[in-house]
Scaffold this active site. Structure first.
Site, PDB file in Angstrom:
ATOM      1  N   HIS A   1       0.822  -1.208   0.000  1.00 26.13           N
ATOM      2  CA  HIS A   1       0.000   0.000   0.000  1.00 26.13           C
ATOM      3  C   HIS A   1       0.860   1.264   0.000  1.00 26.13           C
ATOM      4  O   HIS A   1       0.527   2.250  -0.652  1.00 26.13           O
ATOM      5  CB  HIS A   1      -0.921  -0.013   1.219  1.00 26.13           C
TER       6      HIS A   1
ATOM      7  N   GLU B   1      -7.291   8.582  -4.566  1.00 22.50           N
ATOM      8  CA  GLU B   1      -6.889   7.504  -3.682  1.00 22.50           C
ATOM      9  C   GLU B   1      -8.000   6.469  -3.595  1.00 22.50           C
ATOM     10  O   GLU B   1      -9.145   6.702  -4.005  1.00 22.50           O
ATOM     11  CB  GLU B   1      -6.521   8.008  -2.295  1.00 22.50           C
TER      12      GLU B   1
ATOM     13  N   HIS C   1     -10.022   3.567  -1.058  1.00 20.11           N
ATOM     14  CA  HIS C   1     -10.326   3.099   0.299  1.00 20.11           C
ATOM     15  C   HIS C   1     -11.182   1.851   0.161  1.00 20.11           C
ATOM     16  O   HIS C   1     -12.337   1.814   0.564  1.00 20.11           O
ATOM     17  CB  HIS C   1     -11.032   4.191   1.106  1.00 20.11           C
TER      18      HIS C   1
ATOM     19  N   HIS D   1     -10.573  -1.811   0.966  1.00 17.76           N
ATOM     20  CA  HIS D   1     -10.797  -2.753   2.062  1.00 17.76           C
ATOM     21  C   HIS D   1     -11.609  -2.143   3.203  1.00 17.76           C
ATOM     22  O   HIS D   1     -12.544  -2.785   3.708  1.00 17.76           O
ATOM     23  CB  HIS D   1      -9.457  -3.286   2.581  1.00 17.76           C
TER      24      HIS D   1
ATOM     25  N   ARG E   1      -7.376  16.095   2.530  1.00 18.00           N
ATOM     26  CA  ARG E   1      -6.178  16.531   3.265  1.00 18.00           C
ATOM     27  C   ARG E   1      -4.931  16.485   2.380  1.00 18.00           C
ATOM     28  O   ARG E   1      -4.014  17.298   2.560  1.00 18.00           O
ATOM     29  CB  ARG E   1      -5.988  15.691   4.531  1.00 18.00           C
TER      30      ARG E   1
ATOM     31  N   GLN F   1     -10.639   3.484   9.936  1.00 21.90           N
ATOM     32  CA  GLN F   1     -10.651   4.778  10.596  1.00 21.90           C
ATOM     33  C   GLN F   1     -12.082   5.291  10.758  1.00 21.90           C
ATOM     34  O   GLN F   1     -12.984   4.891  10.033  1.00 21.90           O
ATOM     35  CB  GLN F   1      -9.832   5.793   9.792  1.00 21.90           C
TER      36      GLN F   1
ATOM     37  N   GLU G   1      -4.196   5.576  12.698  1.00 23.61           N
ATOM     38  CA  GLU G   1      -4.602   6.358  11.530  1.00 23.61           C
ATOM     39  C   GLU G   1      -5.844   7.185  11.828  1.00 23.61           C
ATOM     40  O   GLU G   1      -6.714   7.357  10.962  1.00 23.61           O
ATOM     41  CB  GLU G   1      -4.796   5.429  10.327  1.00 23.61           C
ATOM     42  N   SER G   2      -5.914   7.709  13.040  1.00 24.38           N
ATOM     43  CA  SER G   2      -6.992   8.630  13.386  1.00 24.38           C
ATOM     44  C   SER G   2      -7.025   9.752  12.365  1.00 24.38           C
ATOM     45  O   SER G   2      -5.984  10.229  11.899  1.00 24.38           O
ATOM     46  CB  SER G   2      -6.773   9.206  14.790  1.00 24.38           C
TER      47      SER G   2
ATOM     48  N   ASP H   1      -4.471   8.670 -11.926  1.00 29.90           N
ATOM     49  CA  ASP H   1      -5.100   7.354 -12.048  1.00 29.90           C
ATOM     50  C   ASP H   1      -5.078   6.601 -10.725  1.00 29.90           C
ATOM     51  O   ASP H   1      -4.231   6.835  -9.868  1.00 29.90           O
ATOM     52  CB  ASP H   1      -4.420   6.511 -13.137  1.00 29.90           C
TER      53      ASP H   1
ATOM     54  N   GLY I   1      -1.158   9.560  -8.874  1.00 29.92           N
ATOM     55  CA  GLY I   1      -2.104   8.462  -8.795  1.00 29.92           C
ATOM     56  C   GLY I   1      -1.944   7.642  -7.545  1.00 29.92           C
ATOM     57  O   GLY I   1      -1.289   8.032  -6.573  1.00 29.92           O
TER      58      GLY I   1
END
Length: 740
Positions: A34, A86, A88, A90, A109, A234, A306-307, A497, A534
């Site tokens: 990742h 990006e 997300h 999973h 962000r 998160q 990863e708050s 991409d 990407g």
């Protein structure tokens, strides 16, 4: 979490000692697929990412692209946009609402990190077969999460796509893109500048949510993922993100930030180490100075949590007090957690002093060093994977025999080609008062008044295409997105991409992934559209099997002004309806591979040949779309002519068209359903001018003319199809009807 044996050997050799538990966990996350792109980075050099418009290309939190200098904006400064995308995936399977919501928060962000203000969002979503209840559950939760977060932070979601395919049942995809606005004076990067500058953490307090999220995203989904992996997801707070957006604006306006990185994958450890590594520097961080929302957090939890809604800023010492005051004004937490150094990346911790902001030197000397590594080795030391790849087999030819009317109804009512109004009506796509063309059209248009230009945005993929033919399917996706932008009269500028694939350790899966990279890179280069950034998401595999190789492309283009031709025909304007670019129809060699028609009737065929001069088609279509005589333009892609024609009519305006017979084709109905990209329908009052413009570029065929009957009358060979606007609306309401 555990560090792979081969990686541990490398780490031990570099450190000349065993890693601490915190170091081992940090390496595992930052060396995961990742974060490190170990299986994909060797392939990504295929993309052309440079151009005179590119200010910052791949490698930062978001790319930065300069808009053409039109000279008629509100400011004399050159206007920049940021582009990021990006996945997300999973998290959105385990917890669809929070997984999707925090995907939006993260890409926003990334935009803030560049000193930009977010002005538009786009989402491309992929789910299992629509008729399955679990797919509907994920679909509804994901859309709710995106709409909740985007609406709360006041950033319009203006474009996107939704696809349903059986192979996403065990692993949906949620790809989110964001466009931001900045200029040269406001630009910030993620490259640390100077030893002695302070590292300041601003935003929400740190909790235990999202622990190990980066490594979780680099593994196949297990059968019990929905329960066992929930702690890795998160939890978002959009209201805190909105405060962070506005505070970031003040920081940038006042010139208080030297560099910035948002806290995403691998949390504070990922953001702070990457920040200093990019500058060839190090850091000293005191983990117990991090403001926390849960008691008794240990060093590893603080480092890797990863708050959400947190940013790490590099700030000159003289500006720290002002940054803290602004954070307090916006009711945001603020911690001075350390400083940039010219040594190693060092994190210390004294659990007995958690929450103590004392700066006493004796306290600092007594802290335990839980991390002490070279930042560059941590960020760039992961070895790349050399994986075998096999080319996927071509589908066998199996053309079904169907009734024309039944085939039309099946294709137009498919969830893949039906109206997505149920999705975008939940999004506030007008907040910010920049949206002049919203979702539901070929491309959205955002008014960038600072530059006096419209920014067209198109995003999407096509799993049917890339399942049938990874290379040509990916080429087609790039051309289709460029056609969407050109149909609104905009010239393609740049793209980002999101490359999604299954487990790359399987040769056939990696072969398909390699194919989509090559195809996308080739067509983007052909179209002179640099791919400036990407995201890669692999291991999208589950007990249900791997996902199709899925490239999502988000492409932007620019045009003078903010208006665009309509998508629907206008009966009062008259003129002709022209089909441009259908070289397959002209040659009588139609391929139905990857079409919704074959998906509906379980058939197979070769993928349609792509046009010979795609760049010239896009350039010419852009020019024709901006002509005064052009009334309406609509690209022809998913569902073929059948869907494009159906989408162009309304209660007030219909179409009477004749589709020419397709030469040597066995079934003249093929002309209605093949999905060759690079085609468009144009209503114009100057058809001869359009023919002249496309002379030597692409074929132009007159199909017929608009009517005031509010119906589609379509003749194909010796068969005639008739559907009213009301009947078509009913066919296209599949998603709304299916979720009632």
């Amino acid at each position: 979490m555990s560090l792979a044996d081969s990686d541990r050997e490398l780490v031990v050799s570099e450190l000349e000692r065993e890693p601490t538990p915190a170091e081992a966990a940090l390496f595992e996350n930052l060396w995961s697929e990742h974060c490190a792109y170990r299986s994909s980075r060797p392939l990504l050099s295929a993309f052309e990412s440079e151009g005179e418009q590119v200010v910052i290309g791949p490698g930062d939190d978001a790319a930065v692209v300069a808009l053409p200098d039109a000279g008629d904006g509100e400011s004399d400064e050159r206007t920049y946009i940021t582009m990021g995308i990006e996945s997300h995936n999973h998290p959105s399977y385990v917890d669809p609402f929070d997984g999707a919501a925090t995907g939006v928060g993260g890409i926003v962000r990334d935009t803030l990190s560049m000193g930009a203000y977010p002005i538009a969002l786009a989402d491309s979503l992929y789910f299992g077969a629509f008729e399955r209840e679990h797919s509907k559950y994920l679909f509804e939760g994901v859309v709710e999460g995106i709409s909740h977060y985007g609406n709360c932070i006041g950033v319009p979601t203006v474009a996107g796509s939704v696809d349903f395919h059986p192979d996403y049942e065990g692993n949906p995809l949620v790809n989110v893109a964001c466009v931001g606005l900045t200029n040269e004076e406001r630009l910030v990067t993620a490259l640390a500048q100077e030893p002695g500058n302070k590292l300041v953490l601003v935003g929400n307090a740190t909790g235990r949510d999202g622990l190990g999220g980066a490594s979780f995203a680099s593994e196949d989904l297990a059968e019990d993922a929905e329960t066992e992996d929930r702690p890795a997801v998160q939890v978002g707070d959009p209201y805190a993100e909105k405060l962070l957006i506005e505070a970031n604006e003040v920081f940038v306006d006042e010139g208080l930030i030297e560099s910035a990185r948002d806290l995403g994958a691998a949390g504070l450890g990922g953001a702070s180490s990457e920040l200093v590594a990019k500058g060839g520097l190090g850091a000293h961080i005191e983990l117990d100075r991090v403001h926390q929302r849960e008691p008794n957090m240990n060093a590893l939890e603080i480092l890797l949590a990863e708050s959400q809604e947190r940013m790490c800023y590099e700030v000159e010492p003289d500006n720290v007090e002002r940054v803290a005051a602004i954070a307090d004004r916006f009711d945001l937490g603020c911690s001075v957690i350390g400083e940039v150094t010219d040594g190693n990346y060092v994190c210390t911790f004294d659990g007995s002093e958690t929450g103590d902001d004392s700066s006493d030197e004796d306290d600092s000397a007594s802290r335990e060093a839980v991390v002490d590594v070279d930042a560059e080795f941590l960020g760039e030391g992961a070895p790349m994977n050399d994986l075998p790849a096999t080319e996927p087999a071509e589908p066998e030819s199996d053309r079904p025999e169907t009734d024309l009317e039944a085939a039309f109804d099946a294709v137009v009512s498919s969830p893949n080609t039906a109206s997505k109004r149920w999705v975008y009506r939940q999004y506030d796509h007008e907040v910010g008062i920049r949206t002049t063309v919203g979702p539901g059209d070929d491309a959205a248009i955002i008014a960038v008044r600072e530059a006096g230009q419209g920014l067209a945005i198109s995003t999407g993929g096509a799993p049917n295409w890339t399942s049938a033919a990874p290379v040509d399917g990916a080429r087609a996706i790039a051309l289709e997105n460029a056609t969407n932008v050109a149909a609104k009269g905009a010239t393609p500028l740049a793209a980002v991409d999101c490359l999604n694939g299954g487990n790359p350790e399987k040769p056939d899966v990696y072969g398909g992934f390699t194919g989509i990279v090559d195809g996308l890179a080739e067509m983007c280069e052909t179209l002179s559209t640099p791919v400036v950034g990407g995201n890669v998401s692999l291991y999208n595999d589950s007990v249900a099997g791997p996902i199709p190789p899925t490239p999502t492309l988000a492409l932007v283009g620019t045009k003078a002004g903010y208006d665009a031709p309509a998508l629907s025909v206008d009966a009062t304007a008259g003129g002709e309806l022209l089909l441009i670019g259908d070289s397959a129809l002209e040659a009588g060699e139609i391929g139905l591979g990857g079409s919704e028609y074959l998906a509906q009737f379980d058939g197979g065929d070769r993928f349609p040949a792509l046009p010979e001069r795609p760049a010239a088609i896009i350039e010419t279509l852009t020019s024709v779309a901006n002509a005064d005589e052009t009334i309406a333009v609509h690209d022809v892609s998913h569902g073929g002519l059948a869907v494009a024609l159906a989408e162009m009519i309304s209660d007030d305006a219909g179409l009477a068209v004749t589709i020419p017979e397709a030469g040597s084709s066995d079934d003249c109905a093929d002309a209605l359903f093949h999905e060759q990209p690079g085609r468009a329908l144009i209503q114009t009052t100057a058809p001869d001018d359009v023919r002249d413009a496309f002379e030597g570029v692409a074929p132009v065929v007159s199909l017929g003319a608009p009517t005031d009957e509010g119906a589609l009358e379509c003749t194909v060979g010796d068969r005639t199809l008739s559907r009213t606007a009301s009947e078509i609306r009913s066919l296209r309401s599949t998603i709304e009807d299916g979720l009632e």
